[in-house]
Design a protein around this motif. Structure first.
Motif, PDB file in Angstrom:
ATOM      1  N   PHE A   1       0.797  -1.224   0.000  1.00  0.00           N
ATOM      2  CA  PHE A   1       0.000   0.000   0.000  1.00  0.00           C
ATOM      3  C   PHE A   1       0.834   1.281   0.000  1.00  0.00           C
ATOM      4  CE2 PHE A   1      -3.274  -3.045   1.216  1.00  0.00           C
ATOM      5  CZ  PHE A   1      -4.270  -2.676   0.338  1.00  0.00           C
ATOM      6  N   ALA A   2       2.090   1.211   0.416  1.00  0.00           N
ATOM      7  CA  ALA A   2       2.948   2.393   0.304  1.00  0.00           C
ATOM      8  C   ALA A   2       3.148   2.797  -1.154  1.00  0.00           C
ATOM      9  CB  ALA A   2       4.301   2.127   0.966  1.00  0.00           C
ATOM     10  N   TRP A   3       2.895   1.880  -2.090  1.00  0.00           N
ATOM     11  CA  TRP A   3       3.032   2.181  -3.512  1.00  0.00           C
ATOM     12  C   TRP A   3       2.116   3.312  -3.967  1.00  0.00           C
ATOM     13  CZ3 TRP A   3       3.131  -3.099  -6.565  1.00  0.00           C
ATOM     14  CH2 TRP A   3       4.260  -3.830  -6.174  1.00  0.00           C
ATOM     15  N   LEU A   4       1.018   3.516  -3.255  1.00  0.00           N
ATOM     16  CA  LEU A   4       0.076   4.543  -3.686  1.00  0.00           C
ATOM     17  C   LEU A   4       0.718   5.927  -3.714  1.00  0.00           C
ATOM     18  CD1 LEU A   4      -1.877   2.151  -3.205  1.00  0.00           C
ATOM     19  CD2 LEU A   4      -3.535   3.799  -2.335  1.00  0.00           C
ATOM     20  N   THR A   5       1.779   6.111  -2.939  1.00  0.00           N
ATOM     21  CA  THR A   5       2.473   7.411  -2.926  1.00  0.00           C
ATOM     22  C   THR A   5       3.263   7.639  -4.207  1.00  0.00           C
ATOM     23  OG1 THR A   5       4.450   6.503  -1.845  1.00  0.00           O
ATOM     24  CG2 THR A   5       2.675   7.299  -0.416  1.00  0.00           C
ATOM     25  N   GLU A   6       3.392   6.603  -5.054  1.00  0.00           N
ATOM     26  CA  GLU A   6       4.200   6.702  -6.266  1.00  0.00           C
ATOM     27  C   GLU A   6       3.367   6.676  -7.547  1.00  0.00           C
ATOM     28  OE1 GLU A   6       7.668   4.079  -6.228  1.00  0.00           O
ATOM     29  OE2 GLU A   6       7.320   3.724  -4.095  1.00  0.00           O
ATOM     30  N   ILE A   7       2.060   6.725  -7.436  1.00  0.00           N
ATOM     31  CA  ILE A   7       1.208   6.711  -8.631  1.00  0.00           C
ATOM     32  C   ILE A   7       1.453   7.988  -9.435  1.00  0.00           C
ATOM     33  CG2 ILE A   7      -1.184   6.777  -9.443  1.00  0.00           C
ATOM     34  CD1 ILE A   7      -1.912   4.990  -7.067  1.00  0.00           C
TER      35      ILE A   7
ATOM     36  N   ALA B   1      -6.901   6.341   0.963  1.00  0.00           N
ATOM     37  CA  ALA B   1      -6.354   6.400  -0.391  1.00  0.00           C
ATOM     38  C   ALA B   1      -6.009   7.836  -0.768  1.00  0.00           C
ATOM     39  CB  ALA B   1      -7.346   5.808  -1.387  1.00  0.00           C
ATOM     40  N   ALA B   2      -6.935   8.748  -0.515  1.00  0.00           N
ATOM     41  CA  ALA B   2      -6.716  10.147  -0.894  1.00  0.00           C
ATOM     42  C   ALA B   2      -5.533  10.758  -0.162  1.00  0.00           C
ATOM     43  CB  ALA B   2      -7.985  10.953  -0.627  1.00  0.00           C
ATOM     44  N   SER B   3      -5.268  10.279   1.049  1.00  0.00           N
ATOM     45  CA  SER B   3      -4.139  10.828   1.812  1.00  0.00           C
ATOM     46  C   SER B   3      -2.791  10.342   1.293  1.00  0.00           C
ATOM     47  CB  SER B   3      -4.281  10.450   3.287  1.00  0.00           C
ATOM     48  OG  SER B   3      -3.957   9.085   3.518  1.00  0.00           O
ATOM     49  N   LEU B   4      -2.781   9.274   0.496  1.00  0.00           N
ATOM     50  CA  LEU B   4      -1.536   8.674   0.014  1.00  0.00           C
ATOM     51  C   LEU B   4      -1.195   9.072  -1.412  1.00  0.00           C
ATOM     52  CD1 LEU B   4      -2.128   5.065   1.414  1.00  0.00           C
ATOM     53  CD2 LEU B   4      -0.346   6.628   2.195  1.00  0.00           C
ATOM     54  N   ILE B   5      -2.196   9.294  -2.256  1.00  0.00           N
ATOM     55  CA  ILE B   5      -1.988   9.486  -3.690  1.00  0.00           C
ATOM     56  C   ILE B   5      -1.546  10.924  -3.969  1.00  0.00           C
ATOM     57  CG2 ILE B   5      -3.131   9.458  -5.934  1.00  0.00           C
ATOM     58  CD1 ILE B   5      -5.078   7.343  -4.671  1.00  0.00           C
ATOM     59  N   PRO B   6      -0.477  11.118  -4.741  1.00  0.00           N
ATOM     60  CA  PRO B   6       0.054  12.474  -4.954  1.00  0.00           C
ATOM     61  C   PRO B   6      -0.899  13.417  -5.689  1.00  0.00           C
ATOM     62  CG  PRO B   6       1.696  10.813  -5.522  1.00  0.00           C
ATOM     63  CD  PRO B   6       0.418  10.081  -5.309  1.00  0.00           C
ATOM     64  N   SER B   7      -1.424  12.985  -6.831  1.00  0.00           N
ATOM     65  CA  SER B   7      -2.284  13.845  -7.647  1.00  0.00           C
ATOM     66  C   SER B   7      -3.715  13.350  -7.529  1.00  0.00           C
ATOM     67  CB  SER B   7      -1.824  13.834  -9.110  1.00  0.00           C
ATOM     68  OG  SER B   7      -2.651  14.658  -9.906  1.00  0.00           O
ATOM     69  N   VAL B   8      -4.424  13.816  -6.504  1.00  0.00           N
ATOM     70  CA  VAL B   8      -5.729  13.240  -6.177  1.00  0.00           C
ATOM     71  C   VAL B   8      -6.784  14.331  -6.055  1.00  0.00           C
ATOM     72  CG1 VAL B   8      -5.421  13.308  -3.660  1.00  0.00           C
ATOM     73  CG2 VAL B   8      -6.876  11.536  -4.687  1.00  0.00           C
ATOM     74  N   SER B   9      -7.995  13.981  -6.457  1.00  0.00           N
ATOM     75  CA  SER B   9      -9.176  14.802  -6.198  1.00  0.00           C
ATOM     76  C   SER B   9     -10.279  13.861  -5.740  1.00  0.00           C
ATOM     77  CB  SER B   9      -9.595  15.564  -7.466  1.00  0.00           C
ATOM     78  OG  SER B   9      -9.835  14.660  -8.537  1.00  0.00           O
ATOM     79  N   THR B  10     -11.327  14.423  -5.176  1.00  0.00           N
ATOM     80  CA  THR B  10     -12.384  13.586  -4.610  1.00  0.00           C
ATOM     81  C   THR B  10     -13.745  14.007  -5.159  1.00  0.00           C
ATOM     82  OG1 THR B  10     -12.618  15.010  -2.672  1.00  0.00           O
ATOM     83  CG2 THR B  10     -11.093  13.146  -2.488  1.00  0.00           C
ATOM     84  N   LEU B  11     -14.698  13.065  -5.055  1.00  0.00           N
ATOM     85  CA  LEU B  11     -16.061  13.296  -5.524  1.00  0.00           C
ATOM     86  C   LEU B  11     -17.006  12.527  -4.620  1.00  0.00           C
ATOM     87  CD1 LEU B  11     -18.021  14.362  -7.783  1.00  0.00           C
ATOM     88  CD2 LEU B  11     -17.645  12.163  -8.940  1.00  0.00           C
ATOM     89  N   PHE B  12     -18.160  13.124  -4.337  1.00  0.00           N
ATOM     90  CA  PHE B  12     -19.149  12.520  -3.446  1.00  0.00           C
ATOM     91  C   PHE B  12     -20.447  12.326  -4.217  1.00  0.00           C
ATOM     92  CE2 PHE B  12     -22.416  12.889  -0.063  1.00  0.00           C
ATOM     93  CZ  PHE B  12     -21.976  11.894   0.790  1.00  0.00           C
ATOM     94  N   PHE B  13     -20.939  11.083  -4.245  1.00  0.00           N
ATOM     95  CA  PHE B  13     -22.208  10.774  -4.910  1.00  0.00           C
ATOM     96  C   PHE B  13     -23.343  10.832  -3.886  1.00  0.00           C
ATOM     97  CE2 PHE B  13     -19.372   8.574  -7.957  1.00  0.00           C
ATOM     98  CZ  PHE B  13     -19.883   9.061  -9.153  1.00  0.00           C
ATOM     99  N   GLU B  14     -24.255  11.775  -4.052  1.00  0.00           N
ATOM    100  CA  GLU B  14     -25.451  11.835  -3.225  1.00  0.00           C
ATOM    101  C   GLU B  14     -26.439  10.754  -3.658  1.00  0.00           C
ATOM    102  OE1 GLU B  14     -26.077  13.631  -0.676  1.00  0.00           O
ATOM    103  OE2 GLU B  14     -24.803  15.429  -0.761  1.00  0.00           O
ATOM    104  N   GLY B  15     -27.209  10.243  -2.714  1.00  0.00           N
ATOM    105  CA  GLY B  15     -28.307   9.340  -3.045  1.00  0.00           C
ATOM    106  C   GLY B  15     -27.892   8.003  -3.591  1.00  0.00           C
ATOM    107  N   ALA B  16     -26.679   7.549  -3.251  1.00  0.00           N
ATOM    108  CA  ALA B  16     -26.196   6.270  -3.772  1.00  0.00           C
ATOM    109  C   ALA B  16     -25.470   5.514  -2.676  1.00  0.00           C
ATOM    110  CB  ALA B  16     -25.263   6.486  -4.965  1.00  0.00           C
ATOM    111  N   GLY B  17     -25.347   4.206  -2.882  1.00  0.00           N
ATOM    112  CA  GLY B  17     -24.614   3.369  -1.959  1.00  0.00           C
ATOM    113  C   GLY B  17     -23.279   2.931  -2.535  1.00  0.00           C
ATOM    114  N   HIS B  18     -22.706   1.897  -1.938  1.00  0.00           N
ATOM    115  CA  HIS B  18     -21.374   1.444  -2.311  1.00  0.00           C
ATOM    116  C   HIS B  18     -21.289   1.048  -3.778  1.00  0.00           C
ATOM    117  CE1 HIS B  18     -17.399  -0.196  -1.846  1.00  0.00           C
ATOM    118  NE2 HIS B  18     -17.788  -1.450  -2.012  1.00  0.00           N
ATOM    119  N   CYS B  19     -22.335   0.437  -4.313  1.00  0.00           N
ATOM    120  CA  CYS B  19     -22.320  -0.030  -5.713  1.00  0.00           C
ATOM    121  C   CYS B  19     -22.950   1.030  -6.623  1.00  0.00           C
ATOM    122  CB  CYS B  19     -23.048  -1.361  -5.839  1.00  0.00           C
ATOM    123  SG  CYS B  19     -22.273  -2.717  -4.939  1.00  0.00           S
ATOM    124  N   VAL B  20     -22.396   2.221  -6.589  1.00  0.00           N
ATOM    125  CA  VAL B  20     -23.003   3.353  -7.287  1.00  0.00           C
ATOM    126  C   VAL B  20     -23.111   3.108  -8.786  1.00  0.00           C
ATOM    127  CG1 VAL B  20     -20.774   4.558  -7.383  1.00  0.00           C
ATOM    128  CG2 VAL B  20     -22.900   5.852  -7.620  1.00  0.00           C
TER     129      VAL B  20
END
Length: 293
Positions: A228-234, A257-276
């Motif tokens: 999992f330390a590899w995520l810092t090298e993506i 994941a977001a805390s490890l990945i260098p070039s990261v952005s996030t998105l939140f899906f309203e009204g959905a569950g895990h299998c969006v």
């Protein structure tokens, strides 16, 4: 409606079952499903993306028509993604993954630098190697992993599976197309007309153990260690998404994941569950296209 092209790569004892939507020669997109499912659950997303991309999806090892070797650590799955990419000579890939399948893509991006243009990952299964815990799984998690072996594996018919799953909370919000695709391709017909899960309860239990270890921050890996330390090298942009109706652990792992990945952005899906992607495929397609701009 044109059905996807089905093929496989690899030798007979280690085949990876593949689907392709759309014409060859377009930029490739590679789709990875989550634990317990099959490539076909992407059908609604893939058909929309096929106007722009050559869309590929695979049955992850242990699932569907792919090989079931008994080795189900995170790097085993990442290695399979690498095999697919090398066999098809894919470059400039837009990777789209869900849950543990999203983790496959994150690790594959480290194994094959320069091959992905971007990754869109929905609630990946991630531990934070900076905050590991000693010891093994808790009794509660051990019990949940072991209870998977008691899951019902055989049904009288595909229709019986559909009716049973449609009434289950985990599938209640899936589109009918997505659920029927899972029932059709996630089960194998038996000689007596009954159907049986391709990813048997015993296989799913073996797949889940490393996942639960990652959830609890106790994953040590196999002989190759903890990757999992590899995520810092993506080396490509990554969008990590969460969903409003998902469980807290999925949101927590996405934050890791977001805390490890260098070039990261996030998105939140309203009204959905895990299998969006199986609940709101149109919203996922829209978000995937937005991230590509």
């Amino acid at each position: 409606m044109i059905n996807p092209h089905r093929f496989s790569i690899g030798p007979a004892d280690a085949q990876i079952a593949m689907l392709q939507w759309g014409e060859s020669g377009r930029p490739p997109s590679l789709l990875l499903h989550g634990t317990g499912f099959v490539a076909d659950v992407w059908d609604e997303v893939a058909r929309e993306l096929a106007s722009t991309y050559t869309v590929y999806a695979l049955d992850r090892r242990g699932h569907g028509a792919s090989h079931k070797p008994g080795a189900y650590h995170f790097l085993d799955y990442a290695d399979d993604v690498g095999r697919v990419i090398d066999a098809l000579d894919l470059r400039d890939i837009y990777g789209i993954g869900h849950s543990a399948g999203a983790t496959d893509l994150l690790l594959a991006a480290k194994l094959l630098p320069g091959r992905f243009t971007r990754l869109f990952v929905m609630e990946p299964t991630v531990m934070d190697p900076r905050r590991t815990r000693s010891g093994g799984l808790s009794e509660e998690s051990l019990s949940r992993v072991e209870s998977t072996t008691r899951r019902r594996a055989e049904f009288d018919s595909a229709d019986a599976v559909f009716d049973r799953y449609r009434a289950a909370p985990a599938f209640a919000d899936w589109t009918e197309i997505s659920l029927r695709a899972y029932v059709r391709h996630g089960f194998v017909p038996l000689d007596d007309g009954r159907v049986r899960l391709c990813c048997t309860p015993e296989i799913e239990s073996a797949i889940l153990r490393p996942i639960f270890e990652a959830m609890e921050q106790v994953y040590a890996g196999d002989a190759r260690g903890n990757p999992f330390a590899w995520l810092t090298e993506i080396d490509c942009p990554v969008r990590v998404t969460t969903a409003a109706n998902s469980g807290p652990i999925y949101k927590e792992m996405a934050r890791r994941a977001a805390s490890l990945i260098p070039s990261v952005s996030t998105l939140f899906f309203e009204g959905a569950g895990h299998c969006v992607a199986q609940e709101l495929p149109g919203r996922v397609v829209e978000a995937v296209r937005e991230f590509a701009k």
